[in-house]
Design an enzyme around this catalytic site. Structure first.
Site, PDB file in Angstrom:
ATOM      1  N   LYS A  23       0.830  -1.201   0.000  1.00 40.74           N
ATOM      2  CA  LYS A  23       0.000   0.000   0.000  1.00 40.74           C
ATOM      3  C   LYS A  23       0.863   1.249   0.000  1.00 40.74           C
ATOM      4  O   LYS A  23       0.595   2.212  -0.733  1.00 40.74           O
ATOM      5  CB  LYS A  23      -0.917   0.014   1.219  1.00 40.74           C
ATOM      6  CG  LYS A  23      -1.812   1.253   1.295  1.00 40.74           C
ATOM      7  CD  LYS A  23      -2.296   1.541   2.698  1.00 40.74           C
ATOM      8  CE  LYS A  23      -1.198   2.116   3.566  1.00 40.74           C
ATOM      9  NZ  LYS A  23      -1.681   2.546   4.903  1.00 40.74           N
ATOM     10  N   ARG A  28       2.300   6.069  -3.003  1.00 36.46           N
ATOM     11  CA  ARG A  28       3.352   7.016  -3.379  1.00 36.46           C
ATOM     12  C   ARG A  28       3.545   7.031  -4.895  1.00 36.46           C
ATOM     13  O   ARG A  28       3.684   8.094  -5.507  1.00 36.46           O
ATOM     14  CB  ARG A  28       4.664   6.640  -2.673  1.00 36.46           C
ATOM     15  CG  ARG A  28       4.710   7.036  -1.203  1.00 36.46           C
ATOM     16  CD  ARG A  28       5.873   6.363  -0.486  1.00 36.46           C
ATOM     17  NE  ARG A  28       6.060   6.870   0.879  1.00 36.46           N
ATOM     18  CZ  ARG A  28       5.322   6.503   1.919  1.00 36.46           C
ATOM     19  NH1 ARG A  28       4.330   5.630   1.749  1.00 36.46           N
ATOM     20  NH2 ARG A  28       5.563   6.997   3.129  1.00 36.46           N
ATOM     21  N   SER A 162       3.631  11.723  13.143  1.00 35.66           N
ATOM     22  CA  SER A 162       3.545  10.837  11.983  1.00 35.66           C
ATOM     23  C   SER A 162       4.569  11.243  10.938  1.00 35.66           C
ATOM     24  O   SER A 162       4.656  12.421  10.561  1.00 35.66           O
ATOM     25  CB  SER A 162       2.147  10.883  11.360  1.00 35.66           C
ATOM     26  OG  SER A 162       2.120  10.147  10.144  1.00 35.66           O
ATOM     27  N   SER A 163       5.313  10.265  10.421  1.00 35.00           N
ATOM     28  CA  SER A 163       6.250  10.541   9.330  1.00 35.00           C
ATOM     29  C   SER A 163       5.524  10.931   8.052  1.00 35.00           C
ATOM     30  O   SER A 163       6.131  11.487   7.134  1.00 35.00           O
ATOM     31  CB  SER A 163       7.117   9.299   9.065  1.00 35.00           C
ATOM     32  OG  SER A 163       6.334   8.238   8.535  1.00 35.00           O
ATOM     33  N   GLN A 164       4.217  10.650   7.967  1.00 31.83           N
ATOM     34  CA  GLN A 164       3.457  10.991   6.767  1.00 31.83           C
ATOM     35  C   GLN A 164       3.419  12.488   6.516  1.00 31.83           C
ATOM     36  O   GLN A 164       3.260  12.921   5.372  1.00 31.83           O
ATOM     37  CB  GLN A 164       2.037  10.434   6.864  1.00 31.83           C
ATOM     38  CG  GLN A 164       1.971   8.923   6.765  1.00 31.83           C
ATOM     39  CD  GLN A 164       0.565   8.379   6.937  1.00 31.83           C
ATOM     40  OE1 GLN A 164      -0.346   9.092   7.373  1.00 31.83           O
ATOM     41  NE2 GLN A 164       0.366   7.112   6.617  1.00 31.83           N
ATOM     42  N   GLU A 310       4.044   0.259  12.811  1.00 33.75           N
ATOM     43  CA  GLU A 310       2.930  -0.470  12.207  1.00 33.75           C
ATOM     44  C   GLU A 310       2.971  -1.967  12.527  1.00 33.75           C
ATOM     45  O   GLU A 310       1.966  -2.661  12.384  1.00 33.75           O
ATOM     46  CB  GLU A 310       2.936  -0.273  10.694  1.00 33.75           C
ATOM     47  CG  GLU A 310       4.128  -0.883   9.983  1.00 33.75           C
ATOM     48  CD  GLU A 310       4.302  -0.328   8.584  1.00 33.75           C
ATOM     49  OE1 GLU A 310       4.166  -1.100   7.636  1.00 33.75           O
ATOM     50  OE2 GLU A 310       4.581   0.884   8.451  1.00 33.75           O
ATOM     51  N   LYS A 407      -9.009  -2.462   4.035  1.00 31.67           N
ATOM     52  CA  LYS A 407      -8.268  -1.205   3.947  1.00 31.67           C
ATOM     53  C   LYS A 407      -6.957  -1.409   3.205  1.00 31.67           C
ATOM     54  O   LYS A 407      -6.558  -0.581   2.377  1.00 31.67           O
ATOM     55  CB  LYS A 407      -8.013  -0.672   5.357  1.00 31.67           C
ATOM     56  CG  LYS A 407      -7.171   0.588   5.441  1.00 31.67           C
ATOM     57  CD  LYS A 407      -7.002   0.990   6.892  1.00 31.67           C
ATOM     58  CE  LYS A 407      -5.978   2.099   7.064  1.00 31.67           C
ATOM     59  NZ  LYS A 407      -6.436   3.383   6.507  1.00 31.67           N
TER      60      LYS A 407
END
Length: 436
Positions: A23, A28, A162-164, A310, A407
């Site tokens: 995912k 990305r 969050s690294s996001q 995660e 998901k």
């Protein structure tokens, strides 16, 4: 509310399980392809709720995405335009797409699931505001008022949640007028492998990225403005989605093989190899993939999971079945994931008779006899798969909303049942055929 009777077995599991694409890499690649200078292809792309939300959002803004199953052709829009974006509960959609939306020539409105309103977004939205982007709202729902360009430049933020937040800005930054110099100011960044993945993929498209040589000392990323060149992406299997199946081998003393395990990867899920060995399992990587052989009994582990948070639900399930205590550290940021994963794991394992204690930055898990009962998923796919792992060894576990696994892995139940098809005395849902 539906509950799925988790399959239980008293015998070792032996199977080969082929998994769809990552995912993290798929979403990305979709963004980079949508911002590229010509059409791109994606081979082995994951088709799950999170990736379908990303595809739908990019299409809504004008990107053409065509293809069946896991092969896609992405043609960038001449101009991104106004759209309404459904984020669902996907962090990659709600955090990666606002910078893309800022490049649109009109307003882009974001909404999502009820739980999405509780996911922190102000960090990236405020960073965009600092780059001159007008945005209404600080969480879902919000509206990005795109003008067709972003001035770019220097921005500081605290991405310790969050690294996001970092990846989301880096992915679009080459299209900003001045690129970006992004400085993280705050506690240690979680999930660094995901930022490494972002940087690697940007470089594959020809984007000039300067990353910190030692992120422990300096956390500054610079992306130079310029074109994003099209790439024909080959998506690796999702290694984090592989972890429940490998855990099945570990908890039953069996052997599970995941084909096409990459020799080199930036995916956080690769760390499961080290974790399983430390808990007593054996791992072997060959041309056929990665194989895990479970021990007679699991031993506890003391580990910092800050970079690979995660994996926490899988590791916690393993620890709850181990013969000695475990301590999981460095994962306070999981309180801001799909749900508060630390509180959820504590509540659900203790509901089954476990002994889990929540700490400031993690969990302690002490051995305790477990029993059957209901396992709540909190609309969190990794909570659901953690319950399935426990159900292998504990009869009578029933999991709320197993469908939430769609998901990131739409056919989880089918794969799980196929993996178990060779085990005698299997209880739970009926199965047909074994995985090959």
């Amino acid at each position: 509310m539906s509950f799925w009777p988790a399959p239980h077995t008293d015998h070792a599991v032996h199977a080969t399980v082929t998994l769809p694409g990552s995912k993290s890499i798929t979403n990305r690649a979709l963004i980079l392809a949508a911002l590229a200078d010509r059409p791109s292809t994606l081979s082995g792309a994951l088709r799950s709720r999170d990736t379908e939300l990303m595809i739908g959002a990019l299409r809504a803004m004008g990107t053409q995405i065509v293809g069946d199953a896991d092969d896609l052709v992405v043609t960038p829009a001449k101009e991104l335009h106004n759209a309404t974006v459904d984020c669902g509960l996907a962090g990659t959609v709600m955090r990666f797409l606002p910078p893309v939306a800022a490049l649109a020539h009109s307003n882009v409105a974001f909404f999502g699931d009820e739980q999405a309103r509780r996911r922190p977004l102000a960090t990236i939205l405020n960073a965009l505001r600092g780059l001159g982007v007008e945005i209404d709202g600080d969480t879902v729902p919000f509206v990005v008022h795109g003008t067709g360009s972003v001035r770019g430049g220097e921005v500081s933020l605290d991405a310790s949640g969050s690294s996001q937040f970092v990846s989301g800005l880096l992915l679009s930054a080459a299209r900003f007028d001045s690129g970006i110099t992004l400085r993280h100011e705050g506690a240690a960044l979680p999930s660094m492998p995901h930022i490494d993945m972002t940087v690697q993929m940007l470089r594959q498209t020809g984007v000039r990225v300067q990353a910190p040589a030692d992120p422990r000392k300096e956390q500054v990323w610079t992306v130079q403005p310029g074109p994003i060149h099209a790439v024909d992406w080959e998506i690796e299997p999702d290694l984090s989605n592989a972890t429940p199946f490998l855990a099945a081998a570990a908890v039953t003393g069996g052997e599970v093989t995941i084909p096409h395990w990459p020799q080199l990867t930036t995916q956080a899920g690769d760390v499961i190899r080290e974790i399983l060995v430390r808990m007593g399992a054996e791992t072997r990587r060959s041309e056929s993939g990665l194989s895990v052989h479970g021990p007679h009994a699991l031993i506890g582990i003391d580990i910092d999971l800050h970079d690979v948070g995660e994996l926490t639900p899988t590791v916690t399930a393993l620890a709850a079945l181990a013969e000695s205590p475990s301590r999981l550290r460095g994962i306070a940021h999981l309180r801001g994931h799909e749900t508060d994963r630390l509180a959820a794991l504590t509540a659900e394992i203790n509901r089954l008779g476990g002994k889990v204690t929540e700490t400031e930055d993690g969990l302690t898990i002490d051995p305790a006899p477990l029993h059957g009962g209901q396992w709540h998923s909190y609309a969190d796919h990794r909570m659901a798969t953690a319950g399935a792992i426990l159900g292998l060894r504990i009869p009578g576990v029933s999991i709320e909303d197993i469908g939430t696994t769609a998901k990131t892995l739409p056919n989880f139940v089918e794969l799980w049942e196929s993996m178990l098809a060779g085990a005698d005395h299997l209880t739970g849902l009926p199965v047909e055929g074994a995985a090959h």
